[in-house]
Scaffold this active site. Sequence first.
Site, PDB file in Angstrom:
ATOM      1  N   TYR A  57       0.832  -1.208   0.000  1.00 15.81           N
ATOM      2  CA  TYR A  57       0.000   0.000   0.000  1.00 15.81           C
ATOM      3  C   TYR A  57       0.870   1.264   0.000  1.00 15.81           C
ATOM      4  O   TYR A  57       0.864   2.044  -0.935  1.00 15.81           O
ATOM      5  CB  TYR A  57      -0.925   0.047   1.224  1.00 15.81           C
ATOM      6  CG  TYR A  57      -2.085  -0.932   1.220  1.00 15.81           C
ATOM      7  CD1 TYR A  57      -2.234  -1.890   0.230  1.00 15.81           C
ATOM      8  CD2 TYR A  57      -3.048  -0.890   2.236  1.00 15.81           C
ATOM      9  CE1 TYR A  57      -3.304  -2.780   0.243  1.00 15.81           C
ATOM     10  CE2 TYR A  57      -4.125  -1.765   2.253  1.00 15.81           C
ATOM     11  CZ  TYR A  57      -4.239  -2.718   1.255  1.00 15.81           C
ATOM     12  OH  TYR A  57      -5.294  -3.586   1.288  1.00 15.81           O
ATOM     13  N   GLU A  98     -13.175  -7.414  10.222  1.00 15.32           N
ATOM     14  CA  GLU A  98     -12.201  -7.286  11.296  1.00 15.32           C
ATOM     15  C   GLU A  98     -12.818  -7.556  12.658  1.00 15.32           C
ATOM     16  O   GLU A  98     -12.656  -6.811  13.589  1.00 15.32           O
ATOM     17  CB  GLU A  98     -11.492  -5.936  11.227  1.00 15.32           C
ATOM     18  CG  GLU A  98     -10.359  -6.002  10.220  1.00 15.32           C
ATOM     19  CD  GLU A  98      -9.603  -4.695  10.085  1.00 15.32           C
ATOM     20  OE1 GLU A  98      -8.381  -4.759  10.060  1.00 15.32           O
ATOM     21  OE2 GLU A  98     -10.241  -3.640  10.030  1.00 15.32           O
TER      22      GLU A  98
END
Lengths: 385, 355
Positions: free
Chosen positions: A118, A234
């Site tokens: 990223y 998550e």
Amino acid sequence: MDLQFGPEHESFRAEVRDFLGANWRRGTDVAEFRAKGVAAGYLYRNIPKRFGGSEQPADILRARIIAEEFARAKAPVEVKGNGVQMLVPTLLERGEAWQQERFIAKTLTGEYKWAQGYSEPGSGSDLASLRTRGELKDGQWVINGQKVWTSYARECHYMFALIRTEPDAPKHQGISYLLLDLNQPGIDIRPMKQINGGNDFNEVFFDNAVTPENWIVGKRGEGWNVSKSLLKHERNMLGGVDRSEALFNSLLKLARRTTMGGEPAIKAMWVRDRLAALKAELEAQRYSSNIQMTRELAGEGGGVLQMMNKLAQSNYAAAIAEAANILIEDESLISPMDNPRPGNERWVNQYMNSLAAAIAGGTSNIQRNIIADRVLGLPRDGAGA
Amino acid sequence: MRFDLDEQQRAFQQMVADYLETECPKARALEAHDRAGADLAIWEALMELGLGGIMVPEEQGGLGLGLLDLAIIAEPIGRFAAPGPFFDHALATLAIILAGSEEQKARWLPDMATGKLRGTVALAEEKGVWTAENWTLDGEARISGAKNHVLHPEGAGLLVVGLKGGRLGVVAGDAEGLAVEMLPSTDGGRQIGRVTFSEAAIELLPRAEGARLVDAGLILLAADAFGGASACVTMAVDYAREREQFGKPIGSFQAVKHQLADMALMVEPSVGLYWYAAHAFDTDPSSARVAARLAKSHITEVYPKVARRMIEAHGGIGYTWEYGAHVWLKRALFDQAYLGMPQAHRARVADLLEW
Ligand SMILES: Cc1cc2nc3c(=O)[nH]c(=O)nc-3n(C[C@H](O)[C@H](O)[C@H](O)COP(=O)(O)OP(=O)(O)OC[C@H]3O[C@@H](n4cnc5c(N)ncnc54)[C@H](O)[C@@H]3O)c2cc1C
């Protein structure tokens, strides 16, 4: 309010204990043990059986009990790392069937390791400004540019990366989520040393690196949203006191065995005060996580509290680091690096690590922006939430 | 009343700062963390500038100035995180000045002023115990025992050893019965060893000035820490001006501005603490005991906090070894722990003030 696990869950706990008693002891082959854990329905619970998971109905309480009992027995749980924690949920949510089949099972066993591509030199907090570009040529993506701080890239086979494929689109809409094989001539991985002396992160250079056209998750230009889709998964973020608790327990152990200025540290009034304050904060985190779990079960979502977890935990790690640094006194003069028999100076390493926690995966300021914008509903300034 | 440095002191401090700015840029300070062994080159150059003789009496070739004059030089050395034995050599020299006989001064000080003879100090024994009252090594002509956290012991010409009752003695660097075990040090700019004496010959200094020597050490560490902490503020501010995210310098985000303003607030007003302590050391030794501890405990506690924030303000690059921001964090840990932690000094302050 009912703070007990019900009889059903207590009998589940007994079942898990029996399983661990029968199947885990030190020295057991970890891969074989994990396979048994999957067969018993304890590991990879939210992953379909056909990809190597145990496909259990969502039950956060059971998941918690499993985590507690495995930790108590010091038995291995799921493979850690970006692959299992980030890529697999993303593929389950957004991947094509062939991608799921090809990558998930081997990622779960740890055979495939994944780097997260990223951050770039110019794009950290402002990730959507990233510039590494990919062009479709003759049925494959040709990639040029650079990623940085890429953890464990040298040990990984693959990378999931955010790549700018639509240069003319607005910045969030020009990014695609591509999968790449790191082992190819167009990719150069250079290790970078961290301030604690570790060599875990890297620079990754792409010079006409290639990946097949269909190694894209989601559509062209959807990469930003694809990368966010794992947030829904998550759930493991919910039960996150394990690390804080482990830190607190080690600190308490340190305080019990060390001396300060020649006296037992644990007897000093201010040490007791500081430890008890840290204990309160730990319990607050634990209960906050229980509240999140309860609300998640009720279908309300972890919500507001969930957005505070990362900052709470990295602040806690820093508070522990500060306390430990006081307790070890002049032992911090000695470095745990290149040190064949480190003693209390191991805490110098935690002191450095606690800074990584405040930077990696979204800096503390970005967490504050998220809380301010999304939790408190303050007017946005468009920067970093 | 004049609570400020005079023209001469400012010029002297500026000269050292200018020198280090060219000779010890960040990359040079980092180098000491990448190499094994002591990094003496910058110290040697500073000795050539005459900084070894600041407090040495004129009769022995020095400038005969006070601790304030030395401390204001320790500040830029801390600011540039200059590696090497400046602190330990300065303390060893001061030990001879404070406690030595005229003959001993004449024998050692001229060469210590020029750096031809390098000294260090051996003080710490038990974990966290640095005070002169607690030293246990003893002996009239020979000593046995060990000292921890001795700076740059390898190649030192003499070691000033803290002895029972706050006395001081000198062991030659090449004395028989002296063994050095080097340890990996957190602050790569200051190398640490454990020194063991087995019936090593020692020459006593006549005056028991150990406690005063420690006071001076506290003040010099506070000065180093002030310089380092203010460097952290500057580095964070400079980076925040330059680094852009979301199309603007990160320093234009009010969150970052406030964090930087808080850092400056933690650091800048504390300069008077070390100035006052050094001035008191020179003019009113009894009040220096408290002032030294206030300065050391306050400034060296602020320094690691500010260094952490400086690294956080840099994001990932701050966590990267090659960038070198960590040099200041590690120096901060050193300044804080060496000669005792803030907690120990504050407890002592409360005692000294009879609270
Ligand atoms: C140990 C470690 C491991 C990492 N592993 C990976 C990995 O595997 N893969 C990967 O892709 N990345 C990884 N990273 C990179 C990490 O995600 C970035 O460092 C992080 O997102 C910050 O970006 P940056 O370094 O560019 O800092 P910047 O974004 O430049 O931030 C600098 C400072 O400015 C502040 N700031 C920026 N914007 C704002 C704002 N709007 N408001 C207030 N303050 C602001 C930040 O909080 C920070 O203090 C890792 C980093 C570390 C330290």
